[in-house]
Design an enzyme around this catalytic site. Sequence first.
Site, PDB file in Angstrom:
ATOM      1  N   TYR A  25      -4.342   0.523   2.216  1.00 51.01           N
ATOM      2  CA  TYR A  25      -2.940   0.928   2.350  1.00 51.01           C
ATOM      3  C   TYR A  25      -2.793   2.304   2.978  1.00 51.01           C
ATOM      4  O   TYR A  25      -1.679   2.766   3.188  1.00 51.01           O
ATOM      5  CB  TYR A  25      -2.268   0.939   0.963  1.00 51.01           C
ATOM      6  CG  TYR A  25      -2.999   1.830  -0.021  1.00 51.01           C
ATOM      7  CD1 TYR A  25      -2.762   3.204  -0.060  1.00 51.01           C
ATOM      8  CD2 TYR A  25      -3.959   1.306  -0.868  1.00 51.01           C
ATOM      9  CE1 TYR A  25      -3.457   4.024  -0.935  1.00 51.01           C
ATOM     10  CE2 TYR A  25      -4.649   2.111  -1.747  1.00 51.01           C
ATOM     11  CZ  TYR A  25      -4.401   3.478  -1.768  1.00 51.01           C
ATOM     12  OH  TYR A  25      -5.103   4.287  -2.633  1.00 51.01           O
ATOM     13  N   GLY A  26      -3.904   2.970   3.288  1.00 50.66           N
ATOM     14  CA  GLY A  26      -3.828   4.358   3.762  1.00 50.66           C
ATOM     15  C   GLY A  26      -4.516   4.582   5.090  1.00 50.66           C
ATOM     16  O   GLY A  26      -4.249   3.892   6.071  1.00 50.66           O
ATOM     17  N   THR A  27      -5.444   5.531   5.107  1.00 47.65           N
ATOM     18  CA  THR A  27      -6.057   5.978   6.357  1.00 47.65           C
ATOM     19  C   THR A  27      -7.023   4.967   6.967  1.00 47.65           C
ATOM     20  O   THR A  27      -7.479   5.157   8.089  1.00 47.65           O
ATOM     21  CB  THR A  27      -6.808   7.309   6.155  1.00 47.65           C
ATOM     22  OG1 THR A  27      -7.912   7.097   5.274  1.00 47.65           O
ATOM     23  CG2 THR A  27      -5.883   8.383   5.602  1.00 47.65           C
ATOM     24  N   LEU A  28      -7.339   3.874   6.260  1.00 47.00           N
ATOM     25  CA  LEU A  28      -8.251   2.857   6.797  1.00 47.00           C
ATOM     26  C   LEU A  28      -7.515   1.739   7.552  1.00 47.00           C
ATOM     27  O   LEU A  28      -8.153   0.881   8.156  1.00 47.00           O
ATOM     28  CB  LEU A  28      -9.090   2.244   5.663  1.00 47.00           C
ATOM     29  CG  LEU A  28     -10.111   3.195   5.038  1.00 47.00           C
ATOM     30  CD1 LEU A  28     -10.651   2.616   3.736  1.00 47.00           C
ATOM     31  CD2 LEU A  28     -11.249   3.486   6.006  1.00 47.00           C
ATOM     32  N   GLU A  43     -14.655   6.204  -0.557  1.00 48.60           N
ATOM     33  CA  GLU A  43     -13.508   6.436  -1.436  1.00 48.60           C
ATOM     34  C   GLU A  43     -13.859   7.241  -2.697  1.00 48.60           C
ATOM     35  O   GLU A  43     -13.009   7.445  -3.552  1.00 48.60           O
ATOM     36  CB  GLU A  43     -12.868   5.104  -1.846  1.00 48.60           C
ATOM     37  CG  GLU A  43     -12.345   4.279  -0.676  1.00 48.60           C
ATOM     38  CD  GLU A  43     -11.096   4.859  -0.023  1.00 48.60           C
ATOM     39  OE1 GLU A  43     -10.727   6.010  -0.304  1.00 48.60           O
ATOM     40  OE2 GLU A  43     -10.486   4.150   0.782  1.00 48.60           O
TER      41      GLU A  43
END
Length: 156
Positions: free
Chosen positions: A7-10, A82
């Site tokens: 849901y983020g920087t990936l 992570e």
Amino acid sequence: MARVFVYGTLKKGQPNYKHMINTAKGLAKFQGRGRTVEKYPLVIAGKYNIPYMLNIPGTGHRVAGEIYSVDEQMLQFLDEFEGCPEMYQRTPMSIEVVEWEGKGGAGEGRAAAEGVVECFVYSTTTYPPEWVGLPYHDSYDSSGKHGLSYVLRESR
């Protein structure tokens, strides 16, 4: 293979997406877009403007992201990347399929038809209490209108 919801920087177009397509780190196959079935607070926090999904079910928004099928090598890389289990914890969550791209076997088709798949998600139960008071987002974009650009690890 395991399913992972990012849901983020990936996500595609985000600063760390390069890791998802680096086959030296393992295999990650994009399967589609989804969002959490339950609401969670998605905040941007810390001096590096990192997106965190706080593991507080029922609070915040249904968070949008991408569903990937990953091999064991990529899953291990993602755990390290992570900071699992210290910074983030990898937990199974129900994800509603918004748009399915996977053209694989019957299992994928059945999951898409049901509309909900079980995915591993990196969320956190370990955070400063003041993060609960930060603005909640339903979707993350490093260059979004929030003005909190993510700081790459190489630049820290």
